[in-house]
Design an enzyme around this catalytic site. Structure first.
Site, PDB file in Angstrom:
ATOM      1  CD  GLU A 167     -33.491 -14.717 -45.268  1.00 22.13           C
ATOM      2  OE1 GLU A 167     -33.873 -13.586 -44.786  1.00 22.13           O
ATOM      3  OE2 GLU A 167     -33.809 -15.906 -44.746  1.00 22.13           O
ATOM      4  NE  ARG A 212     -26.315 -20.019 -47.140  1.00 17.77           N
ATOM      5  CZ  ARG A 212     -27.337 -19.606 -46.783  1.00 17.77           C
ATOM      6  NH1 ARG A 212     -27.515 -18.536 -45.631  1.00 17.77           N
ATOM      7  NH2 ARG A 212     -28.584 -20.453 -47.137  1.00 17.77           N
ATOM      8  CG  ASN A 232     -30.189 -18.423 -43.270  1.00 15.97           C
ATOM      9  OD1 ASN A 232     -30.066 -17.990 -44.139  1.00 15.97           O
ATOM     10  ND2 ASN A 232     -31.181 -18.854 -42.526  1.00 15.97           N
ATOM     11  CG  ASN A 269     -34.732 -18.404 -41.464  1.00 18.76           C
ATOM     12  OD1 ASN A 269     -34.066 -17.424 -41.645  1.00 18.76           O
ATOM     13  ND2 ASN A 269     -34.542 -19.772 -41.948  1.00 18.76           N
ATOM     14  CG  ASP A 323     -37.171 -18.207 -44.243  1.00 15.48           C
ATOM     15  OD1 ASP A 323     -36.395 -17.153 -43.823  1.00 15.48           O
ATOM     16  OD2 ASP A 323     -36.974 -19.161 -44.987  1.00 15.48           O
TER      17      ASP A 323
END
Length: 291
Positions: A13, A96, A98, A143, A193
């Site tokens: 990522e 968390r 992203n 995202n 995404d």
């Protein structure tokens, strides 16, 4: 797209082209690694991390802003030292960071999500001028954080809902109204995404589960697809000396043995020279954040 870096990430990522170093940085989130690749020299690095990190922005030649599961940090590329900037849901061990990206004003947008992608557990924040402010919540998998060329709006997606949103921004980069659905990918059976905008304002959106990056025009029309040999495309970026090479991270997460046998390059970093005309990512400003 062809493989540039064969190191396999469980959840690749946050790929970033550093325009001063002409070097790519990206993360293996669940593998707790920061990776880099300098295409001109072939030099690579792999930095072990003490917690999951997911996204970065460049500050200057030698420093990055890094988002982790507990905070925002400065990172010295030369020494490997981290410096704390702000907590990011540090009191919530179930979440968390992203996707994240610097905005044109020198701020930084970062999404959070449940570590098991719990529905609605995530949010989106903006860090600007020393202040971390929540600007959206109730998101499952945030995202596609990116910004239009004219600074008029920002974009983000909820991958789980298969929706890409647009939010109007004021002259300082803060939202002025509620987000609106920009593209509903459910009709196409696609899951958006990570994303990046090019020099003309076209969005390039990675498609989780579809093995491609798709172009989306500023009016929301779906365009050309750029295929890669990994079903889980995660985050695109433009780079290279003229910003014409498209890069994209990928993941092995959730793929069984059969799927991995069919797509053994899953988790690698891909590149397509001459894909389009990108632009340099803006720097994150450590000072007041004034544009």
């Amino acid at each position: 797209m062809d493989v540039l870096d064969h190191r396999i990430c469980e959840l690749g990522e946050g790929v970033l082209w550093h325009p001063l170093r002409e070097e790519l940085f990206w993360f293996d989130i669940t593998g707790k690694r920061l990776l880099s690749h300098h295409p001109a020299t072939g030099h690579t690095r792999a930095v072990p991390l003490t917690e999951m990190c997911s996204a970065a922005a460049w500050i200057d030649h030698d420093h990055l802003l890094v988002a982790s599961e507990t905070g925002l940090w400065t990172y010295d590329v030369g020494t490997g030292d981290f410096g704390h900037l702000a907590d990011l849901e540090a009191d919530n061990p179930a979440t968390r960071s992203n996707d994240g990206r610097a905005d044109p004003w020198g701020g930084f947008w970062i999404g959070t999500m449940g570590k098991n992608a719990e529905p609605g557990a995530g949010a989106i924040y903006r860090y600007f001028g020393g202040e971390l402010r929540k600007i959206a919540d109730g998101i499952s998998i945030p995202n596609a954080l990116c910004f239009d060329e004219g600074r008029g709006c920002g974009y983000f997606a909820d991958t789980d809902a298969r929706l890409l949103f647009r939010v109007p921004l004021d002259k300082a980069g803060w939202p002025t109204d509620a987000p609106e659905v920009f593209v509903d990918f459910t009709h196409a059976g696609l899951s958006p995404d990570g994303a990046v905008t090019d020099a003309a304002g076209t969005l390039w959106v990675a498609l989780w589960g579809a093995g491609a990056v798709i172009e989306v025009s500023p009016d929301g029309t779906l365009g050309a697809r750029h295929e890669l040999a990994a079903p889980h495309a995660t985050c695109p970026a433009f780079g290279g000396p003229e910003f014409t090479t498209l890069y994209c991270t990928s993941a092995t997460q959730g793929l069984g043995a059969g799927a991995l046998a069919e797509a053994p390059l899953s988790g690698a970093l891909f590149a397509q020279p001459g894909a389009g005309q990108g632009k340099a990512e803006p720097a994150f400003k450590l000072d007041t954040g004034d544009a």
